[in-house]
Design a protein around this motif. Structure first.
Motif, PDB file in Angstrom:
ATOM      1  N   HIS A  19       0.845  -1.212   0.000  1.00 17.61           N
ATOM      2  CA  HIS A  19       0.000   0.000   0.000  1.00 17.61           C
ATOM      3  C   HIS A  19       0.875   1.256   0.000  1.00 17.61           C
ATOM      4  O   HIS A  19       0.648   2.201  -0.764  1.00 17.61           O
ATOM      5  CB  HIS A  19      -0.901  -0.035   1.248  1.00 17.61           C
TER       6      HIS A  19
ATOM      7  N   GLU B  22       1.050   4.022  -2.971  1.00 16.34           N
ATOM      8  CA  GLU B  22       0.734   5.442  -2.707  1.00 16.34           C
ATOM      9  C   GLU B  22       1.889   6.368  -3.095  1.00 16.34           C
ATOM     10  O   GLU B  22       1.676   7.421  -3.677  1.00 16.34           O
ATOM     11  CB  GLU B  22       0.432   5.631  -1.209  1.00 16.34           C
ATOM     12  N   TYR B  23       3.114   5.931  -2.775  1.00 14.47           N
ATOM     13  CA  TYR B  23       4.270   6.828  -2.941  1.00 14.47           C
ATOM     14  C   TYR B  23       4.957   6.690  -4.291  1.00 14.47           C
ATOM     15  O   TYR B  23       5.705   7.573  -4.702  1.00 14.47           O
ATOM     16  CB  TYR B  23       5.295   6.594  -1.816  1.00 14.47           C
TER      17      TYR B  23
ATOM     18  N   SER C 256       1.626   4.597  -8.074  1.00 19.63           N
ATOM     19  CA  SER C 256       0.495   5.407  -8.566  1.00 19.63           C
ATOM     20  C   SER C 256       0.972   6.705  -9.217  1.00 19.63           C
ATOM     21  O   SER C 256       0.164   7.474  -9.737  1.00 19.63           O
ATOM     22  CB  SER C 256      -0.435   5.761  -7.390  1.00 19.63           C
TER      23      SER C 256
END
Ligand code: 6PG
Length: 255
Positions: A93, A97-98, A101
């Motif tokens: 995750h 996110e970092y 994406s």
């Protein structure tokens, strides 16, 4: 500053910005060279908070220079908390996110550690099967990742190799019960990590200074300091330390 102690190569940077700029530059050079030579770059991401600054720096580099061959990079994970993908604790995750994406990686090239199995040991076996398949390994062989990133806990753990961890030496991936969080972790084993082409520890913060000193300069007690189990077999083990994290190293007193 570069100092060698028993096959560790130590870089100490004055602050976080300089540290992650240098680590990002190292990543970019390694990725470009690997893709030029072999058409791909295989990298193992570590979990926790420290990698967030590296991933952010890589995204900024991509925005400025557009020279990272994202489509040719295969991403793996050094460990995973045994939680659902959308759980804030998940290392996948965090990486999504970092990084994933924000840059043009191929989702098929992201090999996350599965956490959907009812039995964490089955998840570890499944990730082992993935590594055997992607690296076309024979029995008792280990993958040769181009680059493995590792963090360091205040207690001297790395990946999810915690003090007192026990596992079979031939395994690539194991499930370990973490008493302190009452959760399972899935982790690459030291042997799996050590067969990489390059292993890089990223450590920041004064709160890690004692662990850094014990691991690098203390007596060899790997049951207590599992990071002492990590010795890259193909090159020097690299340590990128922010100055605060290196502050208790004895050789620093000579400078
Ligand atoms: C994890 C990591 C773990 C981490 C260290 C340092 O899943 O938590 O793999 O080994 O690298 O605990 O964590 P920080 O970077 O948050 O200090």
């Amino acid at each position: 500053m570069v100092t060698l102690t028993n096959n560790n190569e130590i870089y100490i940077l004055p602050n976080l910005k300089d540290l992650f700029l240098q680590v990002a530059e190292d990543f970019i050079h390694r990725a470009i060279a690997a893709v030029e030579n072999r058409g791909e770059f295989t990298v193992v991401l570590s979990g926790g908070n420290t990698p967030k600054l590296l991933l952010t720096t890589l995204v900024e580099a991509e925005t400025k220079f557009h020279k990272i061959p994202w489509g040719k990079i295969k991403f793996f994970f050094g460990d995973e908390r045994y939680v659902p993908l959308d759980n804030i604790e998940s290392n996948y995750h965090m990486a999504y996110e970092y990084l994933f994406s924000k840059v043009p990686v191929l989702m098929d090239n992201i090999y996350r550690i599965p956490t959907e199995f009812s039995n964490p040991s089955l998840a570890a076996k499944e990730y082992e099967r993935t590594l055997y398949s992607v690296f076309q390994l024979k029995k008792n062989q280990f993958p040769k990742f181009d680059l493995v990133y590792l963090g360091l806990g205040e207690d001297g753990h790395t990946a999810s190799l915690m003090p007192g961890s026990r596992f079979k030496k031939h395994r690539l991936v194991v499930a370990l019960w973490l008493k302190k969080t009452n959760k399972y972790r899935i982790t690459l084993t030291p042997a799996c990590i050590n067969h990489a082409a390059n292993v890089v520890f990223l450590v920041t913060g004064a709160n890690k200074a004692s662990a850094v000193r014990e691991v690098l300069e203390g007596p060899l007690i790997p049951e207590l300091y599992p990071a002492q189990l990590i010795h890259c077999l193909n090159s020097r083990t690299l340590w990128y330390l922010e100055k605060a994290a290196a502050s208790k190293l004895s050789f620093l007193k000579d400078f």
